[in-house]
Scaffold this motif. Sequence first.
Motif, PDB file in Angstrom:
ATOM      1  N   GLY A 103      33.446  55.891  50.181  1.00  0.00           N
ATOM      2  CA  GLY A 103      34.415  55.244  51.063  1.00  0.00           C
ATOM      3  C   GLY A 103      35.068  56.201  52.034  1.00  0.00           C
ATOM      4  N   ALA A 104      34.336  57.244  52.436  1.00  0.00           N
ATOM      5  CA  ALA A 104      34.928  58.304  53.253  1.00  0.00           C
ATOM      6  C   ALA A 104      35.354  57.840  54.639  1.00  0.00           C
ATOM      7  CB  ALA A 104      33.945  59.471  53.381  1.00  0.00           C
ATOM      8  N   LEU A 105      34.734  56.781  55.156  1.00  0.00           N
ATOM      9  CA  LEU A 105      35.016  56.354  56.522  1.00  0.00           C
ATOM     10  C   LEU A 105      35.838  55.065  56.587  1.00  0.00           C
ATOM     11  CD1 LEU A 105      31.523  57.069  58.132  1.00  0.00           C
ATOM     12  CD2 LEU A 105      33.522  58.565  57.991  1.00  0.00           C
ATOM     13  N   VAL A 106      36.214  54.536  55.437  1.00  0.00           N
ATOM     14  CA  VAL A 106      36.967  53.281  55.394  1.00  0.00           C
ATOM     15  C   VAL A 106      38.274  53.407  56.171  1.00  0.00           C
ATOM     16  CG1 VAL A 106      38.217  51.678  53.878  1.00  0.00           C
ATOM     17  CG2 VAL A 106      35.943  52.499  53.238  1.00  0.00           C
ATOM     18  N   PRO A 133      26.009  49.570  61.051  1.00  0.00           N
ATOM     19  CA  PRO A 133      26.234  50.541  59.976  1.00  0.00           C
ATOM     20  C   PRO A 133      27.683  51.001  59.887  1.00  0.00           C
ATOM     21  CG  PRO A 133      24.983  51.528  61.778  1.00  0.00           C
ATOM     22  CD  PRO A 133      25.050  50.069  62.060  1.00  0.00           C
ATOM     23  N   LEU A 134      28.399  50.984  61.010  1.00  0.00           N
ATOM     24  CA  LEU A 134      29.806  51.401  60.987  1.00  0.00           C
ATOM     25  C   LEU A 134      30.653  50.364  60.250  1.00  0.00           C
ATOM     26  CD1 LEU A 134      30.096  52.746  64.644  1.00  0.00           C
ATOM     27  CD2 LEU A 134      29.217  53.884  62.590  1.00  0.00           C
ATOM     28  N   LEU A 135      30.331  49.097  60.427  1.00  0.00           N
ATOM     29  CA  LEU A 135      31.017  48.044  59.681  1.00  0.00           C
ATOM     30  C   LEU A 135      30.723  48.159  58.190  1.00  0.00           C
ATOM     31  CD1 LEU A 135      30.397  45.116  62.168  1.00  0.00           C
ATOM     32  CD2 LEU A 135      32.642  46.039  61.543  1.00  0.00           C
ATOM     33  N   HIS A 136      29.510  48.505  57.833  1.00  0.00           N
ATOM     34  CA  HIS A 136      29.172  48.707  56.417  1.00  0.00           C
ATOM     35  C   HIS A 136      29.969  49.868  55.826  1.00  0.00           C
ATOM     36  CE1 HIS A 136      25.764  46.009  55.339  1.00  0.00           C
ATOM     37  NE2 HIS A 136      25.728  45.867  56.655  1.00  0.00           N
ATOM     38  N   HIS A 137      30.278  50.854  56.653  1.00  0.00           N
ATOM     39  CA  HIS A 137      31.097  51.989  56.197  1.00  0.00           C
ATOM     40  C   HIS A 137      32.592  51.632  56.127  1.00  0.00           C
ATOM     41  CE1 HIS A 137      28.672  55.576  55.546  1.00  0.00           C
ATOM     42  NE2 HIS A 137      27.897  55.236  56.572  1.00  0.00           N
ATOM     43  N   GLY A 138      32.952  50.425  56.557  1.00  0.00           N
ATOM     44  CA  GLY A 138      34.356  50.020  56.501  1.00  0.00           C
ATOM     45  C   GLY A 138      35.193  50.514  57.660  1.00  0.00           C
ATOM     46  N   VAL A 140      36.862  50.574  61.508  1.00  0.00           N
ATOM     47  CA  VAL A 140      37.546  49.595  62.349  1.00  0.00           C
ATOM     48  C   VAL A 140      36.990  49.738  63.760  1.00  0.00           C
ATOM     49  CG1 VAL A 140      39.773  48.798  63.201  1.00  0.00           C
ATOM     50  CG2 VAL A 140      39.606  49.800  60.909  1.00  0.00           C
ATOM     51  N   ILE A 141      36.303  48.714  64.259  1.00  0.00           N
ATOM     52  CA  ILE A 141      35.595  48.810  65.533  1.00  0.00           C
ATOM     53  C   ILE A 141      36.531  48.506  66.706  1.00  0.00           C
ATOM     54  CG2 ILE A 141      33.645  47.989  66.892  1.00  0.00           C
ATOM     55  CD1 ILE A 141      32.852  49.459  64.330  1.00  0.00           C
ATOM     56  N   ALA A 142      36.493  49.366  67.707  1.00  0.00           N
ATOM     57  CA  ALA A 142      37.301  49.188  68.918  1.00  0.00           C
ATOM     58  C   ALA A 142      36.389  49.214  70.142  1.00  0.00           C
ATOM     59  CB  ALA A 142      38.347  50.293  69.026  1.00  0.00           C
ATOM     60  N   GLY A 143      36.527  48.221  71.002  1.00  0.00           N
ATOM     61  CA  GLY A 143      35.779  48.195  72.251  1.00  0.00           C
ATOM     62  C   GLY A 143      36.676  48.581  73.420  1.00  0.00           C
ATOM     63  N   ILE A 144      36.369  48.017  74.590  1.00  0.00           N
ATOM     64  CA  ILE A 144      37.177  48.259  75.785  1.00  0.00           C
ATOM     65  C   ILE A 144      37.826  46.938  76.184  1.00  0.00           C
ATOM     66  CG2 ILE A 144      37.218  49.082  78.176  1.00  0.00           C
ATOM     67  CD1 ILE A 144      34.627  50.576  77.617  1.00  0.00           C
ATOM     68  N   PRO A 145      39.150  46.857  76.196  1.00  0.00           N
ATOM     69  CA  PRO A 145      39.810  45.596  76.545  1.00  0.00           C
ATOM     70  C   PRO A 145      39.782  45.341  78.049  1.00  0.00           C
ATOM     71  CG  PRO A 145      41.447  47.283  76.119  1.00  0.00           C
ATOM     72  CD  PRO A 145      40.113  47.902  75.805  1.00  0.00           C
ATOM     73  N   TYR A 146      39.948  44.095  78.429  1.00  0.00           N
ATOM     74  CA  TYR A 146      39.957  43.728  79.842  1.00  0.00           C
ATOM     75  C   TYR A 146      41.261  44.115  80.543  1.00  0.00           C
ATOM     76  CZ  TYR A 146      35.459  41.419  79.837  1.00  0.00           C
ATOM     77  OH  TYR A 146      34.106  41.174  79.790  1.00  0.00           O
ATOM     78  N   SER A 147      42.168  44.748  79.817  1.00  0.00           N
ATOM     79  CA  SER A 147      43.343  45.327  80.468  1.00  0.00           C
ATOM     80  C   SER A 147      42.977  46.578  81.261  1.00  0.00           C
ATOM     81  CB  SER A 147      44.421  45.665  79.434  1.00  0.00           C
ATOM     82  OG  SER A 147      43.891  46.519  78.430  1.00  0.00           O
ATOM     83  N   VAL A 148      41.770  47.104  81.060  1.00  0.00           N
ATOM     84  CA  VAL A 148      41.260  48.226  81.851  1.00  0.00           C
ATOM     85  C   VAL A 148      40.672  47.660  83.143  1.00  0.00           C
ATOM     86  CG1 VAL A 148      39.667  50.178  81.915  1.00  0.00           C
ATOM     87  CG2 VAL A 148      40.765  49.530  79.748  1.00  0.00           C
ATOM     88  N   ASP A 149      41.262  48.003  84.274  1.00  0.00           N
ATOM     89  CA  ASP A 149      40.919  47.384  85.564  1.00  0.00           C
ATOM     90  C   ASP A 149      39.435  47.453  85.896  1.00  0.00           C
ATOM     91  OD1 ASP A 149      43.561  46.744  85.915  1.00  0.00           O
ATOM     92  OD2 ASP A 149      43.994  48.446  87.251  1.00  0.00           O
TER      93      ASP A 149
END
Length: 203
Positions: A103-106, A133-138, A140-149
Motif C-alpha cells: 500500500g505504498a502509494l495509497v 494501474p495507478l487506481l489499482h495502487h490506490g 488519487v487521480i488529478a487531471g486538468i480542470p477547465y478553470s485553466v484558460d
Amino acid sequence: MTRPYVLVLYYSRQGATREIARHIAAGVESVGGIDARLRTVPSVSSESEAVAGDIPDEGPVYASHDDLRDCAGLAMGSPTRFGNMAAALKYFLDGTSTLWLNGALVDKPATVFTSTSSIHGGQESTLLTMMNPLLHHGMVIAGIPYSVDEMFTTRTGGTPYGASHFAGPDNDRSIDEQERALAMAQGKRLARLALALETTRGQ
C-alpha cells in the motif's frame, strides 16, 4: 527532514514526451516546499540477451522502485502505442507488485501525460488507460480542470485527463504555448495536492 518531491516518470523515444515532462517538473517546482524528480525507464529490447546500461546516455537516470515508493506525488508520461502506454513504462509498472502489496502509494496524488504523432492518435485513450494501474495502487487521480484558460484555446494537445502534445508525423513539431501552459498548470496542481495530502496521509 527531506523535502517532499513529485516523481515525474516518463518514457520518450523522440523527445516529445520528455519535453512535456520538463514543463510539468517546472510547474511542480514553481510551488514552494516541494521538488520535482525527473526519471525515465529503459527501453524494452526484443533481444533477450540485450541489457540496458545502469545509466542512460542522456537525460535523467532510470527510475527505481524507491523513487516511486518515497514520492509525495506522481506524474507519469508516455508516447501512445496504439492507444496505450509504451511497453517500457508498462514493464516498469508491472514490477511494482511489492509496492501494491504494501500500500505504498495509497492516497498519493497522480497525473498522466502523453504525446502523439497525429491529433487523433490516441491521446485520450492513452491517458485513460495509463490511469488504470495507478487506481489499482490506490492513488488519487488529478487531471486538468477547465478553470485553466488554455483548455479553451488549445487546438492540438491538452485534455481534462492530462497534458498532451501533438508532435507531428515526423515528431518534429515543438510544444506550443497552450500545450506548455497546460503542462505547467498540471504540475502546479499536482504539487499543491501532494503537499496537502502529505499532511493528512496516515491520520
